[in-house]
Enzyme design. Sequence first.
Site, PDB file in Angstrom:
ATOM      1  N   SER A 144       2.403  -3.965   7.159  1.00  0.00           N
ATOM      2  CA  SER A 144       3.437  -2.931   7.240  1.00  0.00           C
ATOM      3  C   SER A 144       4.168  -3.104   8.556  1.00  0.00           C
ATOM      4  CB  SER A 144       2.775  -1.554   7.192  1.00  0.00           C
ATOM      5  OG  SER A 144       3.681  -0.557   7.616  1.00  0.00           O
ATOM      6  N   TYR A 157      -3.202   4.205  10.856  1.00  0.00           N
ATOM      7  CA  TYR A 157      -2.587   3.254   9.915  1.00  0.00           C
ATOM      8  C   TYR A 157      -1.991   2.065  10.662  1.00  0.00           C
ATOM      9  CZ  TYR A 157       0.452   1.624   6.097  1.00  0.00           C
ATOM     10  OH  TYR A 157       1.076   0.865   5.131  1.00  0.00           O
TER      11      TYR A 157
HETATM   12  P1  NAP Z   1      -0.515   3.363  -3.322  1.00  0.00           P
HETATM   13  O1  NAP Z   1       0.501   3.574  -4.369  1.00  0.00           O
HETATM   14  O2  NAP Z   1      -1.123   4.533  -2.642  1.00  0.00           O
HETATM   15  O3  NAP Z   1      -1.663   2.447  -3.957  1.00  0.00           O
HETATM   16  C1  NAP Z   1      -2.791   2.122  -3.185  1.00  0.00           C
HETATM   17  C2  NAP Z   1      -3.767   1.337  -4.028  1.00  0.00           C
HETATM   18  O4  NAP Z   1      -4.955   1.093  -3.207  1.00  0.00           O
HETATM   19  C3  NAP Z   1      -4.190   2.082  -5.273  1.00  0.00           C
HETATM   20  O5  NAP Z   1      -4.258   1.212  -6.369  1.00  0.00           O
HETATM   21  C4  NAP Z   1      -5.589   2.581  -4.907  1.00  0.00           C
HETATM   22  O6  NAP Z   1      -6.395   2.627  -6.068  1.00  0.00           O
HETATM   23  C5  NAP Z   1      -6.087   1.465  -3.980  1.00  0.00           C
HETATM   24  N1  NAP Z   1      -7.170   1.962  -3.134  1.00  0.00           N
HETATM   25  C6  NAP Z   1      -7.098   2.893  -2.152  1.00  0.00           C
HETATM   26  N2  NAP Z   1      -8.328   3.144  -1.671  1.00  0.00           N
HETATM   27  C7  NAP Z   1      -9.196   2.348  -2.354  1.00  0.00           C
HETATM   28  C8  NAP Z   1     -10.611   2.162  -2.329  1.00  0.00           C
HETATM   29  N3  NAP Z   1     -11.398   2.855  -1.510  1.00  0.00           N
HETATM   30  N4  NAP Z   1     -11.138   1.254  -3.182  1.00  0.00           N
HETATM   31  C9  NAP Z   1     -10.363   0.563  -4.045  1.00  0.00           C
HETATM   32  N5  NAP Z   1      -9.030   0.686  -4.117  1.00  0.00           N
HETATM   33  C10 NAP Z   1      -8.456   1.594  -3.290  1.00  0.00           C
HETATM   34  O7  NAP Z   1       0.030   2.428  -2.138  1.00  0.00           O
HETATM   35  P2  NAP Z   1       1.228   1.340  -2.084  1.00  0.00           P
HETATM   36  O8  NAP Z   1       2.364   1.995  -1.461  1.00  0.00           O
HETATM   37  O9  NAP Z   1       1.343   0.636  -3.373  1.00  0.00           O
HETATM   38  O10 NAP Z   1       0.626   0.365  -0.977  1.00  0.00           O
HETATM   39  C11 NAP Z   1       0.125  -0.928  -1.261  1.00  0.00           C
HETATM   40  C12 NAP Z   1       0.006  -1.672   0.066  1.00  0.00           C
HETATM   41  O11 NAP Z   1       1.299  -1.802   0.651  1.00  0.00           O
HETATM   42  C13 NAP Z   1      -0.868  -0.954   1.094  1.00  0.00           C
HETATM   43  O12 NAP Z   1      -1.652  -1.877   1.796  1.00  0.00           O
HETATM   44  C14 NAP Z   1       0.155  -0.307   2.018  1.00  0.00           C
HETATM   45  O13 NAP Z   1      -0.368  -0.089   3.309  1.00  0.00           O
HETATM   46  C15 NAP Z   1       1.277  -1.336   1.988  1.00  0.00           C
HETATM   47  N6  NAP Z   1       2.605  -0.796   2.345  1.00  0.00           N
HETATM   48  C16 NAP Z   1       3.232   0.093   1.530  1.00  0.00           C
HETATM   49  C17 NAP Z   1       4.479   0.574   1.890  1.00  0.00           C
HETATM   50  C18 NAP Z   1       5.239   1.556   1.033  1.00  0.00           C
HETATM   51  O14 NAP Z   1       6.329   2.015   1.438  1.00  0.00           O
HETATM   52  N7  NAP Z   1       4.758   1.917  -0.134  1.00  0.00           N
HETATM   53  C19 NAP Z   1       5.096   0.158   3.081  1.00  0.00           C
HETATM   54  C20 NAP Z   1       4.401  -0.746   3.896  1.00  0.00           C
HETATM   55  C21 NAP Z   1       3.173  -1.221   3.505  1.00  0.00           C
HETATM   56  P3  NAP Z   1      -7.439   3.785  -6.423  1.00  0.00           P
HETATM   57  O15 NAP Z   1      -6.987   5.039  -5.765  1.00  0.00           O
HETATM   58  O16 NAP Z   1      -7.395   3.792  -7.913  1.00  0.00           O
HETATM   59  O17 NAP Z   1      -8.737   3.265  -5.905  1.00  0.00           O
END
Ligand code: NAP
Length: 245
Positions: A144, A157
Amino acid sequence: MTIDLKDRIALVTGASRGIGYFTALELARAGAHVIAVARTVGGLEELDDEIRKAGGSATLVPQDLTDMKAIDTLGGAIFERWGKLDILVANAGVLGTISPIGHVEAKVFDKVMAVNVTATWRLIRSVDPLLQKSDAGRAIILSSAAAHKCRPFWGPYSASKAAVEALARTWAAETERLPLRIVSVDPGATRTAMRAQAMPGEDPATLPHPSEVAGEIVRLAGPDMRETGKLYIVREKRFADYVMP
Ligand code: NAP
């Protein structure tokens, strides 16, 4: 450019929603067999249905990534069944709470570090030998901009994403002479549950859909991708040397 991932085995964490879900779907559409990890069985089953509709295949692994022994077992199971791994997308992550660093509860800090950092390291340790058995192993570690910007109230984070970038860079430096290629990805603000949690006042319709990020990640997973030890910035469609301008 169409990426052909036929006969490739891809492991995607956090595949039950958001960026991980669409990345898993796009990898399957490109021909890879997807091993999809997350806790939410419903999200994984929905993914499986979509993958089947697209003519692809998946193995669902409902697993909590804070169960470190289960991560070791997963590596062993992949070895038993396929003997190798071609693609790792270490995507699962949590935000924690947005609050002044001195107010963060210890259990929240520990959870962010466990999911974002320790589980990623444990996964690397578990699948590194399997990726090295591939003729074109690819590891994509979700980071990120927070790793570099260190804006107020995002302390746990930001620290976790700086840590996973350090892990990815170190791993890339250790393997640069091998076919294995390792990159971090900054997806940029994306329309997901995590983003909505971070920015509740924002209109999600103004943000790119996670399928757009997924398309870029799949490109990085292809055998033609030669970069290693770099950070890919999705919004700018370019690699950086980790030192942000
Ligand atoms: P999200 O929609 O909240 O999805 C997060 C995923 O991680 C879900 O599938 C969740 O599945 C899984 N997860 C969380 N805790 C877990 C655990 N204890 N065990 C197994 N799985 C777990 O997040 P996202 O926005 O798609 O983010 C994906 C990645 O991109 C992350 O690393 C985030 O930091 C990065 N990112 C996102 C953004 C953004 O704007 N969205 C920006 C920068 C970076 P379950 O809850 O089903 O376990």
